[in-house]
Design an enzyme around this catalytic site. Structure first.
Site: not given
Ligand code: 13P
Length: 355
Positions: A28, A141, A183, A185, A225, A296, A355
């Protein structure tokens, strides 16, 4: 339609995505980010080249044996393969569930510290999610990002705002029949030790589930995630893979409700091999909750594939993708032998990654 209408379907979709031995292919990347990937193999960032690359991924024979779902960028969800068939149809033929990134990216968090952000995209989300559902998407997501710094990040403001955004998103897409991948992160940037990551991550994930409760999110129809619990990328203390696996599982056990069917880790800049090895070790640990522990991955599934494809070698690209998909499938069952599949050891971490 309302959430109550979709409950059974959401549960089924989440369970299919979290099937043991299968994981999610994250493709994505925004148009800007995929541009950076293509530039690394000297391929121009045109719609045709993006179509060629993603078309390669979605026609890899046998991929559905290891991959349960693929997260798409909006362009791809509505795009046809070069042969005229919709990309979504290609995925369906492989038995892979199409998903969609619904967030609109990170924005500076007013009142937070310099590096802090919130994730945008809540306006009109129920309606957008409904259009995506009509187009064949069955899950979504939303990526919120937190960072650990020496000057006190993540702040309480950033933890609360990002948790709330994730829960609002989750509830909104469930109203339209999409399973939310939640997610939060924690970036690898920083010099902190693993214990600091664990402490912050436990706090963040607990806040996420508190917000989910306040928003009436149906947990059985969600997936988490998270990033793995690792030390900062420039920490002087490098932990062994076994320690990382144990710390990650411990952090999840402390913060993720047992009613969540699956935890699908992101790779976050780990090398392909490290992402498989850590996942494998996690799956060897006896766990208190029954959630499936899978993957993922974006970079850790696509890196060798891109390099092998080079813009024109379809077979080499598909072979490399299948190898990493199989490796991570084995790792999800705790039976991956390190080095048994071709992979790259190249660290994929980039400081301040967007990202
Ligand atoms: P990475 O596994 O490269 O961190 O990407 C996963 C993702 O969807 C990040 O939002």
């Amino acid at each position: 339609m309302a959430l109550s209408y979709y409950k059974e379907e959401l549960k089924q979709t989440a369970q299919s995505l979290a099937t043991k031995g299968k994981g999610i292919l994250a493709v994505d990347e925004s148009t800007k980010t995929i541009g950076k990937r293509l530039a690394s193999i000297n391929v121009e960032n045109t719609e045709q080249n993006r179509q060629a690359y993603r078309g390669l991924l979605f026609t890899t024979p046998g991929l559905g044996e290891f991959i349960s779902g693929a997260i798409l960028f909006e362009e791809t969800l509505f795009q046809n393969h070069a042969d005229g068939e919709p990309m979504v149809k290609k995925l369906e033929k492989l038995g892979i569930i199409p998903g969609i990134k619904v967030d609109k990216g990170l924005r500076p968090l007013a009142g937070g510290k310099d590096v802090e952000t919130f994730c945008s995209g809540l306006d009109g989300l129920v309606e957008r999610a409904s259009d995506y559902y009509s187009q064949g998407a069955r899950f979504a997501k939303w990526r919120a990002v937190l960072q650990i710094t020496d000057d006190g990040c993540p702040t309480e403001l950033s933890i609360k705002e990002n948790a709330w955004g994730l829960a609002r998103y989750a509830r909104s897409v469930q109203e339209s029949g999409l399973v939310p991948i939640i997610e939060p992160e924690i970036l690898m940037d920083g010099s902190h030790e693993i214990s600091k990551t664990a402490e912050v991550q436990e706090r963040v994930i607990k806040e996420v589930y508190m917000a989910c409760q306040q928003n009436g999110v149906f947990l059985e129809g969600t997936l988490l995630k998270p990033s793995m619990t690792v030390q900062g990328a420039v920490s002087s203390k490098k932990e062994e893979p076994q320690v990382i696996a144990e710390m990650t599982i411990k952090t999840m056990e402390r913060s993720v409700p047992a009613s969540v069917p699956g935890i699908v880790f992101l790779s976050g800049g780990l090398s392909e091999e490290a992402a498989s090895v850590y996942l494998n070790l996690m799956n060897k640990i006896e766990r208190k909750a029954k959630w499936n522990v899978g993957f993922s991955y974006g970079r850790a599934l696509q890196h060798s594939c891109l390099k092998a494809w080079k813009g024109n070698d379809l077979n080499a690209g598909q072979k490399a993708l299948l190898a990493r998909a199989q490796a991570n499938s084995e790792a999800s069952k705790g039976c991956y032998k390190a080095g048994s599949q071709p992979s790259s050891d190249e660290a994929l971490f980039v400081a301040g990654y967007t990202y």
